[in-house]
Motif scaffolding. Structure first.
Motif, PDB file in Angstrom:
ATOM      1  N   GLU A 146       0.826  -1.207   0.000  1.00 18.08           N
ATOM      2  CA  GLU A 146       0.000   0.000   0.000  1.00 18.08           C
ATOM      3  C   GLU A 146       0.861   1.258   0.000  1.00 18.08           C
ATOM      4  O   GLU A 146       0.547   2.244  -0.664  1.00 18.08           O
ATOM      5  N   THR A 147       1.974   1.212   0.721  1.00 16.15           N
ATOM      6  CA  THR A 147       2.845   2.384   0.825  1.00 16.15           C
ATOM      7  C   THR A 147       3.685   2.587  -0.430  1.00 16.15           C
ATOM      8  O   THR A 147       3.775   3.698  -0.945  1.00 16.15           O
ATOM      9  N   LEU A 148       4.314   1.531  -0.921  1.00 15.35           N
ATOM     10  CA  LEU A 148       5.242   1.639  -2.044  1.00 15.35           C
ATOM     11  C   LEU A 148       4.608   1.364  -3.404  1.00 15.35           C
ATOM     12  O   LEU A 148       5.151   1.783  -4.423  1.00 15.35           O
ATOM     13  N   GLY A 149       3.542   0.597  -3.414  1.00 17.85           N
ATOM     14  CA  GLY A 149       2.975   0.145  -4.681  1.00 17.85           C
ATOM     15  C   GLY A 149       3.565  -1.218  -5.034  1.00 17.85           C
ATOM     16  O   GLY A 149       4.583  -1.640  -4.488  1.00 17.85           O
ATOM     17  N   LEU A 150       2.917  -1.882  -5.983  1.00 20.99           N
ATOM     18  CA  LEU A 150       3.339  -3.245  -6.331  1.00 20.99           C
ATOM     19  C   LEU A 150       4.730  -3.289  -6.959  1.00 20.99           C
ATOM     20  O   LEU A 150       5.532  -4.158  -6.644  1.00 20.99           O
ATOM     21  N   GLY A 151       5.019  -2.367  -7.863  1.00 21.50           N
ATOM     22  CA  GLY A 151       6.310  -2.380  -8.550  1.00 21.50           C
ATOM     23  C   GLY A 151       7.481  -2.178  -7.608  1.00 21.50           C
ATOM     24  O   GLY A 151       8.472  -2.920  -7.658  1.00 21.50           O
ATOM     25  N   LYS A 152       7.381  -1.188  -6.739  1.00 19.77           N
ATOM     26  CA  LYS A 152       8.477  -0.924  -5.806  1.00 19.77           C
ATOM     27  C   LYS A 152       8.586  -2.029  -4.746  1.00 19.77           C
ATOM     28  O   LYS A 152       9.686  -2.330  -4.284  1.00 19.77           O
ATOM     29  N   THR A 153       7.461  -2.624  -4.376  1.00 16.02           N
ATOM     30  CA  THR A 153       7.508  -3.754  -3.445  1.00 16.02           C
ATOM     31  C   THR A 153       8.250  -4.923  -4.086  1.00 16.02           C
ATOM     32  O   THR A 153       9.098  -5.560  -3.451  1.00 16.02           O
ATOM     33  N   TYR A 154       7.975  -5.182  -5.355  1.00 15.15           N
ATOM     34  CA  TYR A 154       8.675  -6.243  -6.086  1.00 15.15           C
ATOM     35  C   TYR A 154      10.172  -5.942  -6.115  1.00 15.15           C
ATOM     36  O   TYR A 154      11.000  -6.835  -5.862  1.00 15.15           O
ATOM     37  N   LEU A 155      10.542  -4.703  -6.425  1.00 16.58           N
ATOM     38  CA  LEU A 155      11.957  -4.331  -6.462  1.00 16.58           C
ATOM     39  C   LEU A 155      12.610  -4.473  -5.090  1.00 16.58           C
ATOM     40  O   LEU A 155      13.766  -4.891  -4.984  1.00 16.58           O
ATOM     41  N   LEU A 156      11.882  -4.131  -4.036  1.00 17.85           N
ATOM     42  CA  LEU A 156      12.408  -4.286  -2.678  1.00 17.85           C
ATOM     43  C   LEU A 156      12.730  -5.751  -2.392  1.00 17.85           C
ATOM     44  O   LEU A 156      13.830  -6.078  -1.932  1.00 17.85           O
ATOM     45  N   PHE A 157      11.792  -6.634  -2.700  1.00 21.40           N
ATOM     46  CA  PHE A 157      12.026  -8.054  -2.446  1.00 21.40           C
ATOM     47  C   PHE A 157      13.086  -8.629  -3.379  1.00 21.40           C
ATOM     48  O   PHE A 157      13.844  -9.520  -2.984  1.00 21.40           O
ATOM     49  N   ALA A 158      13.172  -8.112  -4.605  1.00 21.80           N
ATOM     50  CA  ALA A 158      14.234  -8.550  -5.515  1.00 21.80           C
ATOM     51  C   ALA A 158      15.594  -8.140  -4.951  1.00 21.80           C
ATOM     52  O   ALA A 158      16.555  -8.910  -4.991  1.00 21.80           O
ATOM     53  N   GLY A 159      15.683  -6.922  -4.406  1.00 22.72           N
ATOM     54  CA  GLY A 159      16.930  -6.475  -3.774  1.00 22.72           C
ATOM     55  C   GLY A 159      17.297  -7.332  -2.574  1.00 22.72           C
ATOM     56  O   GLY A 159      18.474  -7.662  -2.370  1.00 22.72           O
ATOM     57  N   LEU A 160      16.305  -7.689  -1.774  1.00 25.54           N
ATOM     58  CA  LEU A 160      16.562  -8.569  -0.633  1.00 25.54           C
ATOM     59  C   LEU A 160      17.045  -9.945  -1.095  1.00 25.54           C
ATOM     60  O   LEU A 160      17.914 -10.549  -0.456  1.00 25.54           O
ATOM     61  N   ALA A 161      16.504 -10.438  -2.207  1.00 29.29           N
ATOM     62  CA  ALA A 161      16.946 -11.732  -2.743  1.00 29.29           C
ATOM     63  C   ALA A 161      18.404 -11.655  -3.205  1.00 29.29           C
ATOM     64  O   ALA A 161      19.189 -12.578  -2.953  1.00 29.29           O
ATOM     65  N   VAL A 162      18.774 -10.561  -3.850  1.00 32.90           N
ATOM     66  CA  VAL A 162      20.167 -10.386  -4.281  1.00 32.90           C
ATOM     67  C   VAL A 162      21.083 -10.312  -3.058  1.00 32.90           C
ATOM     68  O   VAL A 162      22.163 -10.914  -3.032  1.00 32.90           O
ATOM     69  N   ALA A 163      20.645  -9.583  -2.026  1.00 33.87           N
ATOM     70  CA  ALA A 163      21.438  -9.505  -0.790  1.00 33.87           C
ATOM     71  C   ALA A 163      21.564 -10.882  -0.141  1.00 33.87           C
ATOM     72  O   ALA A 163      22.623 -11.234   0.385  1.00 33.87           O
ATOM     73  N   ALA A 164      20.503 -11.683  -0.193  1.00 33.38           N
ATOM     74  CA  ALA A 164      20.557 -13.040   0.370  1.00 33.38           C
ATOM     75  C   ALA A 164      21.556 -13.903  -0.385  1.00 33.38           C
ATOM     76  O   ALA A 164      22.323 -14.657   0.226  1.00 33.38           O
ATOM     77  N   ILE A 165      21.566 -13.790  -1.710  1.00 32.86           N
ATOM     78  CA  ILE A 165      22.526 -14.559  -2.505  1.00 32.86           C
ATOM     79  C   ILE A 165      23.946 -14.159  -2.131  1.00 32.86           C
ATOM     80  O   ILE A 165      24.819 -15.008  -1.946  1.00 32.86           O
ATOM     81  N   GLY A 166      24.183 -12.845  -1.987  1.00 34.58           N
ATOM     82  CA  GLY A 166      25.510 -12.377  -1.577  1.00 34.58           C
ATOM     83  C   GLY A 166      25.891 -12.873  -0.202  1.00 34.58           C
ATOM     84  O   GLY A 166      27.023 -13.310   0.028  1.00 34.58           O
ATOM     85  N   SER A 167      24.946 -12.837   0.713  1.00 30.79           N
ATOM     86  CA  SER A 167      25.204 -13.303   2.069  1.00 30.79           C
ATOM     87  C   SER A 167      25.545 -14.788   2.084  1.00 30.79           C
ATOM     88  O   SER A 167      26.498 -15.210   2.744  1.00 30.79           O
ATOM     89  N   ILE A 168      24.794 -15.565   1.346  1.00 34.14           N
ATOM     90  CA  ILE A 168      25.047 -17.006   1.286  1.00 34.14           C
ATOM     91  C   ILE A 168      26.406 -17.279   0.658  1.00 34.14           C
ATOM     92  O   ILE A 168      27.191 -18.095   1.155  1.00 34.14           O
ATOM     93  N   ALA A 169      26.707 -16.566  -0.424  1.00 41.09           N
ATOM     94  CA  ALA A 169      27.965 -16.806  -1.141  1.00 41.09           C
ATOM     95  C   ALA A 169      29.183 -16.440  -0.301  1.00 41.09           C
ATOM     96  O   ALA A 169      30.216 -17.108  -0.374  1.00 41.09           O
ATOM     97  N   PHE A 170      29.082 -15.390   0.515  1.00 43.98           N
ATOM     98  CA  PHE A 170      30.253 -14.901   1.237  1.00 43.98           C
ATOM     99  C   PHE A 170      30.353 -15.358   2.684  1.00 43.98           C
ATOM    100  O   PHE A 170      31.406 -15.227   3.298  1.00 43.98           O
ATOM    101  N   THR A 171      29.278 -15.893   3.254  1.00 43.05           N
ATOM    102  CA  THR A 171      29.346 -16.258   4.672  1.00 43.05           C
ATOM    103  C   THR A 171      29.267 -17.749   4.946  1.00 43.05           C
ATOM    104  O   THR A 171      29.646 -18.179   6.032  1.00 43.05           O
ATOM    105  N   LEU A 172      28.779 -18.532   3.993  1.00 42.80           N
ATOM    106  CA  LEU A 172      28.652 -19.965   4.239  1.00 42.80           C
ATOM    107  C   LEU A 172      29.823 -20.708   3.632  1.00 42.80           C
ATOM    108  O   LEU A 172      30.054 -20.636   2.431  1.00 42.80           O
ATOM    109  N   PRO A 173      30.546 -21.443   4.444  1.00 46.72           N
ATOM    110  CA  PRO A 173      31.661 -22.213   3.897  1.00 46.72           C
ATOM    111  C   PRO A 173      31.153 -23.465   3.185  1.00 46.72           C
ATOM    112  O   PRO A 173      30.042 -23.933   3.423  1.00 46.72           O
TER     113      PRO A 173
END
Length: 141
Positions: free
Chosen positions: A63-90
């Motif tokens: 409701e605050t950001l709209g559907l498009g920006k919400t999608y981009l927010l979650f896409a950014g979080l997914a990219v951050a998760a991939i980075g976190s997994i790649a750099f922190t998990l042995p």
């Protein structure tokens, strides 16, 4: 309607063979036997609690950001998760539980002071409870 259902099933299927099992595989592999049950319990509470908070926040964010920006927010979080997994998990393939435990112990000792400073205040009691439960469940040496 069929396109929406197909897209939903494709998403769920892809999630279940990618991000979905990562958390459960990690908690099953990385904790020493003496604290595994308490650690898996804490991980489960954190996982389902986080899912619940996201489900509560999603309508507000949409409701605050709209559907498009919400999608981009979650896409950014997914990219951050991939980075976190790649750099922190042995890599754990071919290692014994003791070798994995030692590797995580070194990482935890290096990371703990910075994480505790960044940890949201409401989560601190849960982390201390998990630590205390793990220590109390450890067999006497």
């Amino acid at each position: 309607a069929w396109a929406s259902v197909t897209a939903l099933l494709l998403y769920v299927g892809c999630y279940q063979v990618s991000f979905g099992p990562i958390a459960w595989l990690i908690v099953g592999e990385v904790f020493p036997m003496e604290v595994r049950s308490a650690a898996v319990g804490c991980a489960t509470i954190t996982n389902f609690g986080s899912n619940f908070l996201v489900s509560l926040a999603l309508p507000i964010v949409q409701e605050t950001l709209g559907l498009g920006k919400t999608y981009l927010l979650f896409a950014g979080l997914a990219v951050a998760a991939i980075g976190s997994i790649a750099f922190t998990l042995p890599e754990t393939k071919g290692k014994t539980l003791e070798e994995i435990t030692e590797e995580f112990r070194k990482y935890r000792e290096w990371l703990q002071p910075s994480v505790m400073r960044l940890m949201p205040v409401p989560l601190l009691p849960l982390c201390h409870w998990c630590s205390a439960t793990a220590e109390n469940s450890a067999p006497a040496s």
